[in-house]
Design a protein around this motif. Structure first.
Motif, PDB file in Angstrom:
ATOM      1  N   ARG A  51       9.944  40.359   6.411  1.00 54.05           N
ATOM      2  CA  ARG A  51      11.157  40.926   5.921  1.00 54.05           C
ATOM      3  C   ARG A  51      11.023  41.434   4.391  1.00 54.05           C
ATOM      4  NH1 ARG A  51      16.116  38.629   8.620  1.00 54.05           N
ATOM      5  NH2 ARG A  51      14.742  36.774  10.105  1.00 54.05           N
ATOM      6  N   PHE A 108      25.038  39.168  10.243  1.00 58.40           N
ATOM      7  CA  PHE A 108      23.400  39.307  11.239  1.00 58.40           C
ATOM      8  C   PHE A 108      22.313  38.411   9.942  1.00 58.40           C
ATOM      9  CE2 PHE A 108      25.139  42.263  14.020  1.00 58.40           C
ATOM     10  CZ  PHE A 108      24.989  40.925  15.089  1.00 58.40           C
ATOM     11  N   TYR A 109      22.698  39.474   8.484  1.00 57.75           N
ATOM     12  CA  TYR A 109      21.569  39.109   7.281  1.00 57.75           C
ATOM     13  C   TYR A 109      21.688  37.668   7.158  1.00 57.75           C
ATOM     14  CZ  TYR A 109      18.054  40.259   3.757  1.00 57.75           C
ATOM     15  OH  TYR A 109      17.477  40.140   3.412  1.00 57.75           O
ATOM     16  N   SER A 112      19.486  35.351   9.081  1.00 58.74           N
ATOM     17  CA  SER A 112      18.617  35.890   9.092  1.00 58.74           C
ATOM     18  C   SER A 112      18.094  35.613  10.380  1.00 58.74           C
ATOM     19  CB  SER A 112      17.764  35.332   8.387  1.00 58.74           C
ATOM     20  OG  SER A 112      17.907  33.778   8.176  1.00 58.74           O
ATOM     21  N   THR A 116      19.524  39.712  17.972  1.00 58.52           N
ATOM     22  CA  THR A 116      20.928  39.697  17.549  1.00 58.52           C
ATOM     23  C   THR A 116      21.899  38.538  18.873  1.00 58.52           C
ATOM     24  OG1 THR A 116      20.845  41.544  18.940  1.00 58.52           O
ATOM     25  CG2 THR A 116      22.004  42.116  16.924  1.00 58.52           C
ATOM     26  N   ILE A 269      18.012  43.711   9.300  1.00 53.22           N
ATOM     27  CA  ILE A 269      17.403  42.880   8.404  1.00 53.22           C
ATOM     28  C   ILE A 269      15.925  42.513   7.949  1.00 53.22           C
ATOM     29  CG2 ILE A 269      17.190  40.580   9.463  1.00 53.22           C
ATOM     30  CD1 ILE A 269      19.613  40.837  11.596  1.00 53.22           C
ATOM     31  N   ALA A 277      19.506  46.451   2.402  1.00 44.62           N
ATOM     32  CA  ALA A 277      20.090  46.958   3.859  1.00 44.62           C
ATOM     33  C   ALA A 277      21.309  48.047   3.853  1.00 44.62           C
ATOM     34  CB  ALA A 277      20.624  45.621   4.659  1.00 44.62           C
TER      35      ALA A 277
END
Length: 605
Positions: A51, A108-109, A112, A116, A269, A277
């Motif tokens: 990340r 989604f971000y 974390s 998905t 992500i 992003a």
């Protein structure tokens, strides 16, 4: 196939060197990241790049991963046969990026998550998660096999490049850098491969423009040949490509790829902040537009060069996918290395798609099928992730072998993207946008959406749409100065007559079904999505979904959207301006509504 064999002799040593160089650079990137990240042993680092990725490489990688060789070879052929209306995908790309960055990305971000489909368990239950994961795995393996095999076949028949040599070498290189380098290697090789794809397109376009005497002559040829058929606003959903099918249907298909497909979500992500992003999505939009415009213009170049002598009808090539390689060998054959560059471009498309698929499949398997059921240390998980990357790479090469046997089912499997992607998009949308949806609604919606999509997709294979709906444009062989090998010709432009309304009733019901099946293939995805959301909401409301309490982080809050912050900013600016006006100047006591007490005033009486 005499013409093809005449052309195929010209793939020389320089071309093989260029092609091999592309493979070597891709493998080298994998080795580099395996070496620099050798200290990091966790599966999160391997699958998500720790990340720490920034917007630019991620955006280029997002563009490259679904711009496969099918884009490099099929888009120009599509424009050559049906016209440039596919350029309206520009609009669907824009809509996709807006919806993804506003609706799916924030949820989604903030969670974390690596997979998905983890979201589906958090929001609904484990059954939804498993079903989603399995659908994704099936869809991706099928698609990946085709992405490796299709370009290999087209290029083999025109350039004489060894078919299985090409399939296995791309598969092996891809599996290698995915297995040793993880997501960072995938992202940076994508950046390099996107560059190669654009270079390949530009080589063809620049040479065609020089041969045909400028861009204007190519555009005027296309205009005369009816290839610039952009103003087609027919709302009939049975028509293959109109403004509405391309923009509306295309938007749903691309949102199912950008919004929820593991391969794409995993990339954005892995950015170091949500701003990076979002930015990566918008920069990627420029990449998508440039690749689309290049491929559409390459199609117009194809038409301009072959307007008097169509190589498909003359039997020089056996499928429209071979048009681009044929053009390359025809106009660039005298320049050693340039045909190799184009072949490298086509394979770069394949490599970037396959590598993102392999990495995504490994991530999903670890997160959804291993972690919930086994307690394994991070070090072991990292090794399992690498083993899975290798396994899926081998599986995809195997799928390419299957694709060679399936032959005519290629179009069907491309449709699988819409058939499976549509209902999955519906499922995620239901979870993120509708707080009252529950697990019963979600599962019944997903199953019914899949049934409708599959029924449509299989029906469309059995009853292909009639020519008056797909509207192939006329091609001619009048200017050819050699004998044709097949009698088949497309020069006839007469459209078949519409079925008369006086037909008996039973044929009418059959034609209604056939009409339903000949729906534009771009509408498979929206129909799947809408069925899932409608059925899901109805079932949820009937089974008491409105009473369920959902964690706020699992649904979209208005604070997550950029739009909300934009309006808040505007509102704050307006209120500051208004307050500023209020504070201006002193109050005149003569107009003040408070009574003045003159006894206390300092004015002498």
């Amino acid at each position: 196939m005499s013409g093809a064999s005449q052309v195929s002799g010209s793939f020389v040593a320089a071309d093989y060197v260029v092609f091999a160089l592309m493979l070597v650079v891709s493998a080298a990137v994998g080795v580099y990241y395996a070496w620099t990240d050798r200290k990091q042993r966790s599966s999160g680092d391997f699958l998500m790049g720790g990340r720490r990725l920034t917007a630019l490489p991620v955006s280029l990688s997002l563009t490259a991963s679904f711009m496969s060789a099918i884009t490099v070879l099929s888009h120009p052929a599509e424009v050559y046969c049906y016209g440039a209306i596919v350029v309206f995908h520009c609009v669907s790309y824009l809509m996709t990026v807006l919806v993804t960055s506003e609706v799916f990305l924030p949820v989604f971000y903030e969670l974390s998550i690596t997979s998905t489909y983890e979201y589906l368990e958090l929001r609904f239950n484990r059954a939804a998660r498993l079903l989603g994961t399995l659908l994704f795995v099936v869809q991706t393996i099928l698609y990946t096999g085709i992405v490796i095999y299709t370009p290999a076949l087209a290029l083999n028949q025109v350039t004489g490049l060894d078919l299985w040599g090409a399939v296995v070498s791309t598969g092996v290189v891809c599996t290698f850098y995915c297995t040793v380098g993880g997501l960072k290697a995938v992202v940076w090789t994508d950046v390099f491969q996107l560059g190669v794809m654009l270079a390949g397109f530009l080589a063809v376009i620049i040479r065609s423009v020089m041969l045909q005497g400028g861009v204007t002559s190519i555009l005027s040829d296309s205009q005369h040949g009816g290839r610039l058929n952009l103003w087609d606003f027919d709302t009939n959903p049975l028509r293959r490509h109109t403004f509405w099918t391309v923009t509306v249907g295309g938007t749903f298909i691309w949102i199912s790829i950008y919004g929820i497909n593991q391969a794409q979500v995993q990339r954005y992500i892995s950015c170091k902040s949500i701003t990076h992003a979002r930015l990566s999505l918008f920069i990627n939009l420029l990449g998508l537009w440039s690749i689309l415009l290049c491929s559409v213009f390459a199609g117009l170049c194809l038409y301009s060069v072959y307007k008097h002598c169509d190589p498909w009808n003359t039997g020089l090539i056996s499928a429209p996918d071979q048009l681009m390689p044929f053009l390359v060998m025809d106009i660039l054959g005298d320049y050693p290395g340039l045909p190799g560059l184009f072949v490298a471009a086509a394979y770069s498309g394949s490599l970037s798609t396959v590598s993102s698929s392999i990495n995504a499949l490994a991530a999903v398997t670890v997160e959804d099928l291993i972690k919930p059921y086994r307690n394994i240390s991070e070090k072991h998980l990292s090794w399992i992730s690498k083993g899975l990357s290798f396994l899926y790479g081998v599986l995809c090469i195997g799928m390419a072998g299957l694709a060679s046997v399936m032959g005519g089912i290629l179009q069907a499997t491309i449709s699988i993207f819409g058939i499976i992607g549509g209902p999955l998009l519906g499922l995620f949308t239901l979870g993120i946008v509708c707080p009252c949806a529950n697990s019963k609604g979600a599962l019944s919606g997903l199953v019914s959406g899949l049934v409708v999509s599959l029924w449509l997709g299989i029906g469309a294979q059995i009853y292909p749409p009639p020519p008056d709906m797909s509207r192939p444009l006329s091609l001619t062989t009048e200017g050819c100065n050699f004998t044709t090998t097949t009698g088949f010709n497309w020069t006839s432009t007469a459209l078949p007559a519409q079925p008369s309304s006086t037909a008996p009733a039973h044929t009418e019901s059959k034609s209604l079904l056939a009409d339903w099946y000949s729906l534009s293939y771009l509408y498979f995805s929206p129909i799947g999505t809408i069925v899932v959301i409608s059925v899901g909401l109805i079932v949820s409301v009937l089974t008491g979904g409105c009473k369920t309490k959902v964690e706020s982080r699992l649904t979209l809050a208005k604070e997550d959207t950029t739009l909300y912050h934009f309006f808040k900013f505007l509102k704050d600016r307006v209120s500051i301006a208004v307050d500023g006006e209020k504070k201006f100047g002193n109050t005149n006591p003569g107009f003040c509504d408070v009574e003045l007490d003159l006894t206390k005033s300092s004015v002498p009486s």
